[in-house]
Design an enzyme around this catalytic site. Structure first.
Site, PDB file in Angstrom:
ATOM      1  N   LYS A  89       0.821  -1.216   0.000  1.00  0.00           N
ATOM      2  CA  LYS A  89       0.000   0.000   0.000  1.00  0.00           C
ATOM      3  C   LYS A  89       0.853   1.264   0.000  1.00  0.00           C
ATOM      4  O   LYS A  89       0.415   2.311  -0.463  1.00  0.00           O
ATOM      5  CB  LYS A  89      -0.968  -0.023   1.176  1.00  0.00           C
ATOM      6  CG  LYS A  89      -2.002  -1.138   1.022  1.00  0.00           C
ATOM      7  CD  LYS A  89      -3.239  -0.905   1.873  1.00  0.00           C
ATOM      8  CE  LYS A  89      -4.337  -1.888   1.515  1.00  0.00           C
ATOM      9  NZ  LYS A  89      -4.003  -3.296   1.816  1.00  0.00           N
TER      10      LYS A  89
HETATM   11  C1  PLP Z   1      -4.550  -4.383   1.170  1.00  0.00           C
HETATM   12  C2  PLP Z   1      -3.827  -5.672   1.105  1.00  0.00           C
HETATM   13  C3  PLP Z   1      -4.212  -6.700   0.209  1.00  0.00           C
HETATM   14  C4  PLP Z   1      -5.437  -6.601  -0.681  1.00  0.00           C
HETATM   15  O1  PLP Z   1      -5.311  -5.626  -1.698  1.00  0.00           O
HETATM   16  P1  PLP Z   1      -6.600  -5.106  -2.478  1.00  0.00           P
HETATM   17  O2  PLP Z   1      -6.140  -3.955  -3.276  1.00  0.00           O
HETATM   18  O3  PLP Z   1      -7.606  -4.713  -1.419  1.00  0.00           O
HETATM   19  O4  PLP Z   1      -7.117  -6.228  -3.319  1.00  0.00           O
HETATM   20  C5  PLP Z   1      -3.444  -7.846   0.159  1.00  0.00           C
HETATM   21  N1  PLP Z   1      -2.373  -8.007   0.964  1.00  0.00           N
HETATM   22  C6  PLP Z   1      -1.974  -7.053   1.831  1.00  0.00           C
HETATM   23  C7  PLP Z   1      -0.791  -7.310   2.699  1.00  0.00           C
HETATM   24  C8  PLP Z   1      -2.676  -5.851   1.933  1.00  0.00           C
HETATM   25  O5  PLP Z   1      -2.287  -4.915   2.804  1.00  0.00           O
END
Ligand code: PLP
Length: 492
Positions: A130
């Site tokens: 993220k």
């Molecule tokens: C947010 C997140 C996801 C999922 O990603 P999306 O964009 O919501 O599909 C998967 N793994 C981790 C570690 C995350 O923080």
């Protein structure tokens, strides 16, 4: 570049509602409840792809962003991407990674013409992918707010990853405050320490006595008070934010360019998925002409997306049907970005999309399988967009973490393990499969300990994070008290 809502009335008269990148940057949903998408996807030529092979990550980000953010002066955009994608920000590389590459790609295994690769996306400050988008968002927000001489108070709820990524992106930024709710004593010690150890005056950590849904309900209740929301300049940074999605498009290009030597080659991606934000960016890269063969959505036990890509039925879950798993960032009951793909699937028909998502509200889902009584037959078109899927369970996760540690000497996190498990079911000769790493193992150490009997390695600087002084307040799930707290701290 004009943006349209996925629920815009399909009549030509309504199309004048389209907006520019800067108009939608600070907002969330469109006023009609839909999500924003470009009116059409910018295309990338072979000549551009060739030229991009030599670029740094920051330069590549600029080249892609400028196709979407046409209303931001190019010099400004170049400065923003250069400031974001640096080795200082994305420094938590494993010893064998080259941090200068920002998202290093490595081969895990090769044989019988197949190739399984892992693209590291978790070198940012909070050790999860993220950061790739959120760090850019922090700089874009600060830039846009300074131009408008405006302020923004970000208000959200987190069970872990999103909240910390947002706080690390917005800390110290002019014109921005972050009020982040989390369930009191429900996050891991590591996640809690990561967020609560931030001492920046513009970061407000609020531990709510209750579970994540209580915190989320408070955010909804406060946001539904439109008067309060406007007066206190409340905004969000949730995963439907368009700028976040578009920033994620960049690493699909980066991964492709690193895995190939000519544009005649194709690659596939497997993406650990929850809210469909990450893989939606892959879909956009593919629509722009990046030679992606398959996009494989990997889910955990919360298999809303896997079910759709197998059957054409989209069925959201009740919170009582949502499992708490060892890949908790994928524990979702519905996928908030999925509407962007459905809009595409139904031929960019806003009326149709609105009706389908209305049915999600009233009937808990819709069915595009084409079977008698279904809501349509567009499921048959899914293959054209390259989508595949698979599911992984707690036992699969433990097995995969062990296998990958034994076979390649790498300790992966639980979400990435779901990705690798599912990717292995979709390997094809001649098409490298890139799994997107979504977090570092240190973030989910409890499960690593179960799988391997030893702790995950922590990157430098995180060794004693739990011992740092913490700054947070504990509050009851009381909407009026929450509003009073925000009002007292915004001084608005
Ligand atoms: C947010 C997140 C996801 C999922 O990603 P999306 O964009 O919501 O599909 C998967 N793994 C981790 C570690 C995350 O923080």
């Amino acid at each position: 570049m004009q943006y349209v809502s996925t629920r815009a009335a399909s009549s030509p008269a309504a199309s004048s509602n389209s907006q520019q990148f800067s108009d939608i940057l600070l907002g969330g949903l469109a006023t009609d409840g839909g999500l924003f998408l470009p009116a059409e996807y910018p295309q990338v030529t072979g000549a551009e792809l060739d030229a991009w092979r030599k670029l740094s990550y920051a330069e590549l980000a600029f080249e892609i962003l400028r196709k979407f953010a046409t209303d931001i002066p190019e010099a400004d955009l170049r400065a923003l991407t250069a400031k974001t994608y640096t080795q200082e920000v994305y420094r938590n590389a494993r010893p064998d990674d080259d941090a200068a590459r920002i998202t290093p790609l490595r081969v895990l295994e090769e044989g019988n013409g197949t190739k399984l690769m892992l693209q590291a996306l978790s070198n940012g400050p909070t050790l999860a992918f993220k950061d790739m988008a959120m760090q850019l968002l922090g700089n874009l927000f600060e830039y846009a707010l300074a131009k408008q001489k405006a302020e923004l108070n970000i208000f959200g709820a987190t069970s872990g990853d999103t909240g910390s990524a947002a706080e690390y992106a917005m800390r110290g930024k002019q014109g921005i405050r972050v009020f982040m709710l989390s369930p009191h004593e429900k996050m891991s010690a590591f996640q809690t320490a990561q967020m609560f150890s931030l001492q920046d005056p513009n970061i407000y950590n609020i531990a709510i006595e209750g579970v994540f849904d209580d915190a989320q309900d408070m955010v909804k209740a406060v946001s539904n008070d439109l008067d309060f929301k406007a007066r206190h300049k409340i905004g969000t940074v949730n995963s439907i934010n368009w700028a976040r999605v578009v920033a994620q498009v960049v690493y699909y290009f980066r991964g492709y360019l690193e895995a190939t030597t000519s544009n005649d080659q194709k690659v596939s991606f497997t993406v650990p998925s929850g809210n469909f934000g990450n893989i939606c960016a892959g879909h956009i890269a593919r629509m722009m002409g990046l030679p992606i063969d398959k996009l494989v959505a990997a889910t955990n036990e919360n298999d809303v997306l896997d079910e759709f890509f197998r059957t054409g039925v989209y069925r959201v879950r009740k919170s009582s049907e949502t499992y708490h798993t060892s890949s908790p960032s994928m524990d979702i009951s519905k996928a908030s970005n999925f509407e962007r793909f459905v809009y595409e699937l139904v031929g960019r028909d806003g009326d149709r999309t609105r009706a389908l998502f209305h049915k999600v509200e009233t009937h808990g889902g819709f069915d595009l399988s084409g079977k008698p009584g279904s809501d349509g037959d567009e499921f048959k078109l899914v293959a054209k967009y390259g989508f595949k899927s698979g599911k992984s369970t707690h036992d699969d996760r433990l097995d995969t973490i062990r296998d990958v540690a034994d076979d390649y000497g790498i300790v992966i996190d639980t979400h990435t393990a779901d990705g690798i498990k599912v990717a292995r079911e979709h390997l094809q000769p001649g098409v490298p499969m890139i799994v997107l790493e979504t977090a570092l193992a240190a973030k989910f150490n409890e499960t690593i300990l179960d799988a391997l009997g030893e702790d995950a390695e922590r990157p430098q600087g995180f060794e004693n994070i739990e011992d740092l002084p913490q700054k947070f307040v504990v509050m009851k799930a009381d909407v009026e008290a929450m509003k009073a707290y925000i009002a007292a701290n915004t001084g608005l």
